[in-house]
Structure formats: C-alpha cells, structure tokens
Scaffold this motif. Structure first.
Motif, PDB file in Angstrom:
ATOM      1  N   SER A 188       0.844  -1.189   0.000  1.00  0.00           N
ATOM      2  CA  SER A 188       0.000   0.000   0.000  1.00  0.00           C
ATOM      3  C   SER A 188       0.884   1.245   0.000  1.00  0.00           C
ATOM      4  O   SER A 188       2.073   1.198   0.349  1.00  0.00           O
ATOM      5  N   GLU A 189       0.292   2.360  -0.408  1.00  0.00           N
ATOM      6  CA  GLU A 189       1.053   3.609  -0.453  1.00  0.00           C
ATOM      7  C   GLU A 189       1.543   4.006   0.933  1.00  0.00           C
ATOM      8  O   GLU A 189       2.677   4.466   1.095  1.00  0.00           O
ATOM      9  N   GLY A 190       0.711   3.823   1.956  1.00  0.00           N
ATOM     10  CA  GLY A 190       1.103   4.157   3.318  1.00  0.00           C
ATOM     11  C   GLY A 190       2.284   3.332   3.789  1.00  0.00           C
ATOM     12  O   GLY A 190       3.201   3.844   4.443  1.00  0.00           O
ATOM     13  N   THR A 191       2.289   2.037   3.439  1.00  0.00           N
ATOM     14  CA  THR A 191       3.391   1.159   3.839  1.00  0.00           C
ATOM     15  C   THR A 191       4.685   1.568   3.154  1.00  0.00           C
ATOM     16  O   THR A 191       5.751   1.617   3.788  1.00  0.00           O
ATOM     17  N   VAL A 192       4.614   1.886   1.858  1.00  0.00           N
ATOM     18  CA  VAL A 192       5.820   2.309   1.130  1.00  0.00           C
ATOM     19  C   VAL A 192       6.371   3.598   1.721  1.00  0.00           C
ATOM     20  O   VAL A 192       7.586   3.728   1.927  1.00  0.00           O
ATOM     21  N   LYS A 193       5.494   4.558   2.008  1.00  0.00           N
ATOM     22  CA  LYS A 193       5.960   5.824   2.576  1.00  0.00           C
ATOM     23  C   LYS A 193       6.586   5.613   3.948  1.00  0.00           C
ATOM     24  O   LYS A 193       7.572   6.287   4.293  1.00  0.00           O
ATOM     25  N   THR A 194       6.059   4.668   4.712  1.00  0.00           N
ATOM     26  CA  THR A 194       6.645   4.354   6.017  1.00  0.00           C
ATOM     27  C   THR A 194       8.044   3.784   5.850  1.00  0.00           C
ATOM     28  O   THR A 194       8.980   4.150   6.579  1.00  0.00           O
ATOM     29  N   HIS A 195       8.203   2.883   4.870  1.00  0.00           N
ATOM     30  CA  HIS A 195       9.526   2.309   4.602  1.00  0.00           C
ATOM     31  C   HIS A 195      10.508   3.391   4.137  1.00  0.00           C
ATOM     32  O   HIS A 195      11.677   3.404   4.544  1.00  0.00           O
ATOM     33  N   VAL A 196      10.035   4.295   3.266  1.00  0.00           N
ATOM     34  CA  VAL A 196      10.903   5.361   2.764  1.00  0.00           C
ATOM     35  C   VAL A 196      11.379   6.243   3.919  1.00  0.00           C
ATOM     36  O   VAL A 196      12.567   6.579   4.019  1.00  0.00           O
ATOM     37  N   SER A 197      10.468   6.610   4.804  1.00  0.00           N
ATOM     38  CA  SER A 197      10.829   7.432   5.964  1.00  0.00           C
ATOM     39  C   SER A 197      11.843   6.711   6.845  1.00  0.00           C
ATOM     40  O   SER A 197      12.806   7.318   7.336  1.00  0.00           O
ATOM     41  N   ALA A 198      11.647   5.406   7.027  1.00  0.00           N
ATOM     42  CA  ALA A 198      12.570   4.621   7.853  1.00  0.00           C
ATOM     43  C   ALA A 198      13.950   4.548   7.204  1.00  0.00           C
ATOM     44  O   ALA A 198      14.978   4.610   7.894  1.00  0.00           O
ATOM     45  N   ILE A 199      13.982   4.422   5.877  1.00  0.00           N
ATOM     46  CA  ILE A 199      15.254   4.389   5.149  1.00  0.00           C
ATOM     47  C   ILE A 199      15.995   5.708   5.330  1.00  0.00           C
ATOM     48  O   ILE A 199      17.208   5.740   5.590  1.00  0.00           O
ATOM     49  N   TYR A 200      15.273   6.827   5.184  1.00  0.00           N
ATOM     50  CA  TYR A 200      15.894   8.142   5.351  1.00  0.00           C
ATOM     51  C   TYR A 200      16.489   8.291   6.751  1.00  0.00           C
ATOM     52  O   TYR A 200      17.609   8.784   6.918  1.00  0.00           O
ATOM     53  N   ARG A 201      15.717   7.857   7.764  1.00  0.00           N
ATOM     54  CA  ARG A 201      16.215   7.963   9.131  1.00  0.00           C
ATOM     55  C   ARG A 201      17.455   7.100   9.344  1.00  0.00           C
ATOM     56  O   ARG A 201      18.430   7.530   9.960  1.00  0.00           O
ATOM     57  N   ALA A 202      17.414   5.887   8.820  1.00  0.00           N
ATOM     58  CA  ALA A 202      18.526   4.965   9.013  1.00  0.00           C
ATOM     59  C   ALA A 202      19.802   5.465   8.347  1.00  0.00           C
ATOM     60  O   ALA A 202      20.911   5.253   8.852  1.00  0.00           O
ATOM     61  N   LEU A 203      19.644   6.156   7.216  1.00  0.00           N
ATOM     62  CA  LEU A 203      20.812   6.617   6.463  1.00  0.00           C
ATOM     63  C   LEU A 203      21.165   8.069   6.746  1.00  0.00           C
ATOM     64  O   LEU A 203      22.123   8.600   6.183  1.00  0.00           O
ATOM     65  N   GLY A 204      20.377   8.721   7.595  1.00  0.00           N
ATOM     66  CA  GLY A 204      20.649  10.121   7.900  1.00  0.00           C
ATOM     67  C   GLY A 204      20.444  11.018   6.698  1.00  0.00           C
ATOM     68  O   GLY A 204      21.169  11.997   6.490  1.00  0.00           O
TER      69      GLY A 204
END
Length: 224
Positions: A188-204
């Motif tokens: 779902s779009e919400g799940t993808v956006k959650t993953h994207v946000s988590a990726i950004y946080r993990a990589l700074g």
C-alpha cells in the motif's frame, strides 16, 4: 540502444528537439521519436503515447510552466514512465528537487552528445542519472553535515536496513515514484511511505538522492 523503443522529446526550442531526435535515431535507427515544442503538444503526445513510451526527455523550463508543475503532472498521469529532465539550470536544489518529484534523471543542456547518450542508456536500464558535479556537491554536503553532527553529539552506529527496506531502496535507485513502487512490491502507499521514511532515518538522509548516496557510501548494493 535496442530497437523498437519509443521516445518523447519536449523542449520549446525546435533546434534542441531536432538535435535530440537525431541523436536518438543515430544510436537506435529503429526507435520511434515524437517531439513537442509547447505544452499543448506535449500533453497531446503524452495522452497518445505516454503509456507505451520508454522515455520522456522533458525541458524543465517550458513557457507557461511554473517550476516543476509539468513534470509533476506527467508523473501523476504516467507513473511508470521514465522521465529524464533537461535543463539549463544546474544548481543542487533544482536537481534534487526534480528527483524528489519523480524524475529518473537530470541532464544539463551543456552535456555533450556522448554523455547524453550514456545518460539515456543508464535511465533506460533503470538507473538514476545525476551530473557528476551534483554527486560531488552532495557528497561534500553530507560530509560537512556529518562532521558538524559529530562535533555536537556522540557517533552512532549506522542502522541496518530490513530486507523489505532494501527492496524499496532498490526501487528508489531506479527512479520509481511511490505509486510504481507500490505496484512493483504489492504494498500500500502508506506502507511504502513508512519504509521510505525509515530508510531516510537509518541513512541520515533528507531525500531520495541523499539516501542513495549515503547507501552507496555505506556499502549497500544500489546503483548511482
């Protein structure tokens, strides 16, 4: 380039669309190339050929267009279409901005024919093309940001990405917009956006390009 490819070239200067069309046909004689020199013609071509086109080369500064509005319109209408933005501007904010809006690459109008062909090949293969100058500037900016943070706070170990986050990261590296990632991964779009946000946080990182650069530097298997 392999044959039977379909290209749409949009620029308000006919000399540029003619030169780009000639360059594409010289590299791939059987390719279909459609050109437009104004927004109305561009919209008509996208309506007719947008679903089956392999690549759209789009001038960012068309008369009557404000900012990235035309790019955003085409991304929304044809989320699976690869778009290579062409512009006379070459500042970091502009380049990163078009990638955030869904472009699969950015080439300055000053790029020579050989490198432009390389950029087209790279985007067609699923890569995200950036001018080397912008990559260098982004790397420098990340370096100084990291150095500044290190002076203010203890160093933190980089966070590992989950397998699903890696799937999303690879789609980001292909230049895929959110809707395309949803279709490809069945999320779902919400799940993808959650993953994207988590990726950004993990990589700074603050955006897609910085995330890809940071992932590359951290040793993750993504193409820049």
């Amino acid at each position: 380039m392999p044959g039977s490819l379909k290209f749409i070239v949009v620029d308000d200067h006919s000399l540029i669309t003619e030169a780009l069309s000639a360059l594409i046909r010289a590299d791939s004689p059987s390719a279909e190339v459609y050109a437009a020199n104004d927004v109305v013609s561009a919209r008509r071509l996208l309506a007719e050929h947008g679903e089956e086109a392999d690549l759209l080369i789009l001038d960012l500064s068309m008369p009557g267009v404000v900012g990235t509005s035309l790019l955003e319109e085409f991304v929304k209408a044809h989320p699976s279409l690869k778009i290579l933005v062409l512009s006379g501007l070459l500042d970091r904010r502009t380049v990163l901005g078009v990638l955030q809006k869904g472009a699969a690459g950015f080439v300055p109008k000053t790029l020579d024919a050989g490198l432009l062909t390389t950029a087209i090949h790279f985007v067609l293969k699923g890569g995200v093309y950036l001018p080397s100058r912008i990559i260098e500037e982004s790397q420098r900016a990340l370096f100084f940001d990291e150095a500044s943070r290190a002076m203010r706070e203890p160093a933190a170990a980089p966070q590992a990405l989950t397998p699903r986050q890696m799937d999303v990261l690879r789609e980001l590296a292909k230049g895929s917009p959110i809707k395309k990632i949803c279709q490809t991964l069945g999320l779902s779009e919400g799940t993808v956006k959650t993953h994207v946000s988590a990726i950004y946080r993990a990589l700074g990182a603050r955006n897609r390009t910085e995330a890809l650069i940071a992932a590359h530097r951290a040793g993750y298997d993504v193409r820049l």
